[in-house]
Design a protein around this motif. Structure first.
Motif, mmCIF file in Angstrom:
data_model
loop_
_atom_site.group_PDB
_atom_site.id
_atom_site.type_symbol
_atom_site.label_atom_id
_atom_site.label_comp_id
_atom_site.label_asym_id
_atom_site.label_seq_id
_atom_site.Cartn_x
_atom_site.Cartn_y
_atom_site.Cartn_z
ATOM 1 N N ALA A 11 0.951 -1.456 -0.191
ATOM 2 C CA ALA A 11 0.092 0.328 -0.068
ATOM 3 C C ALA A 11 0.524 1.153 0.250
ATOM 4 C CB ALA A 11 -1.165 0.080 0.986
ATOM 5 N N ALA A 12 1.976 1.182 0.999
ATOM 6 C CA ALA A 12 2.735 2.404 0.485
ATOM 7 C C ALA A 12 3.402 3.043 -0.924
ATOM 8 C CB ALA A 12 4.073 2.635 1.722
ATOM 9 N N ARG A 13 3.648 1.848 -1.424
ATOM 10 C CA ARG A 13 4.382 2.075 -2.655
ATOM 11 C C ARG A 13 3.268 2.417 -3.351
ATOM 12 N NH1 ARG A 13 6.633 -2.688 -6.156
ATOM 13 N NH2 ARG A 13 8.369 -1.147 -7.584
ATOM 14 N N TRP A 14 2.588 1.295 -3.593
ATOM 15 C CA TRP A 14 1.553 2.151 -4.357
ATOM 16 C C TRP A 14 1.054 3.329 -4.341
ATOM 17 C CZ3 TRP A 14 -1.128 1.122 -8.642
ATOM 18 C CH2 TRP A 14 -2.580 1.347 -8.522
ATOM 19 N N PHE A 15 0.831 3.923 -2.770
ATOM 20 C CA PHE A 15 0.605 5.287 -2.720
ATOM 21 C C PHE A 15 1.469 6.132 -3.355
ATOM 22 C CE2 PHE A 15 -0.102 9.326 0.181
ATOM 23 C CZ PHE A 15 -1.670 9.273 -0.159
ATOM 24 N N ASP A 16 2.805 5.930 -3.195
ATOM 25 C CA ASP A 16 3.791 7.126 -3.557
ATOM 26 C C ASP A 16 3.948 6.957 -5.239
ATOM 27 O OD1 ASP A 16 6.321 8.271 -2.825
ATOM 28 O OD2 ASP A 16 7.332 7.507 -3.938
ATOM 29 N N GLU A 17 4.033 5.748 -5.206
ATOM 30 C CA GLU A 17 4.114 5.484 -7.004
ATOM 31 C C GLU A 17 3.504 6.266 -8.085
ATOM 32 O OE1 GLU A 17 6.570 4.228 -8.293
ATOM 33 O OE2 GLU A 17 8.243 4.333 -6.920
ATOM 34 N N TYR A 18 2.063 5.693 -7.639
ATOM 35 C CA TYR A 18 0.927 6.306 -8.267
ATOM 36 C C TYR A 18 0.258 7.494 -8.210
ATOM 37 C CZ TYR A 18 -3.415 5.586 -10.902
ATOM 38 O OH TYR A 18 -4.485 5.919 -11.658
ATOM 39 N N TRP A 19 0.492 7.765 -6.396
ATOM 40 C CA TRP A 19 -0.437 9.205 -6.264
ATOM 41 C C TRP A 19 0.668 10.173 -6.313
ATOM 42 C CZ3 TRP A 19 -5.447 9.391 -7.451
ATOM 43 C CH2 TRP A 19 -6.074 8.716 -6.781
#
Length: 142
Positions: A11-19
């Motif tokens: 979730a942390a990686r998604w949050f940073d990479e995507y958003w």
């Protein structure tokens, strides 16, 4: 505990990479084929990888300096991760209901992720302070 830590990392990686980085290739890496995402400000759901990829580009072109940050620890239980966040940006082009008038939007929200056994995001359900955004854009008066 290992599962929860793995899921918080995803979730942390998604949050940073995507958003934050508008990295659409992360969708193929971290999302299930039938991923489902819902955002009240968009007033719709996005289903499947291609629809999810379609969100971030137009948003980043319309909202200058758009940035998300987590505002507390990620909380996980089994396949679910909760993330509190804060976002800010300047709306410079029309985007959905948002007029491109140069107004700053500054708001908070919560994202809830459901991550499957393979470590892929199956769902993101977001709840944000939509009323605050509409007030900041002059679209809602109380």
């Amino acid at each position: 505990m290992e599962l929860e830590e793995r899921n918080k990392g995803i979730a942390a990686r998604w949050f940073d990479e995507y958003w934050n980085n508008a990295n659409t290739s992360i969708v193929d890496e971290l999302c299930a084929d039938d991923v489902h995402m819902y955002f009240p400000l968009a007033r719709r759901a996005y289903d499947g990888k291609e629809e999810v990829k379609s969100i971030i580009g137009p948003m980043n072109h319309a909202i200058e300096g758009y940035h998300f940050e987590t505002t507390g620890p990620l909380v996980a239980e089994e396949d679910t991760v909760l993330c509190r966040w804060h976002a800010r940006g300047k709306v410079v082009k029309d985007f959905g209901d948002f007029p491109g008038n140069g107004d700053i939007i500054d708001f908070t929200g919560v994202a809830i992720y459901r991550i499957n056994d393979e470590g892929l995001i199956e769902e993101e359900f977001t709840e944000e302070d939509s009323a605050k955004v509409y007030r900041q854009l002059g679209l809602l008066t109380l």
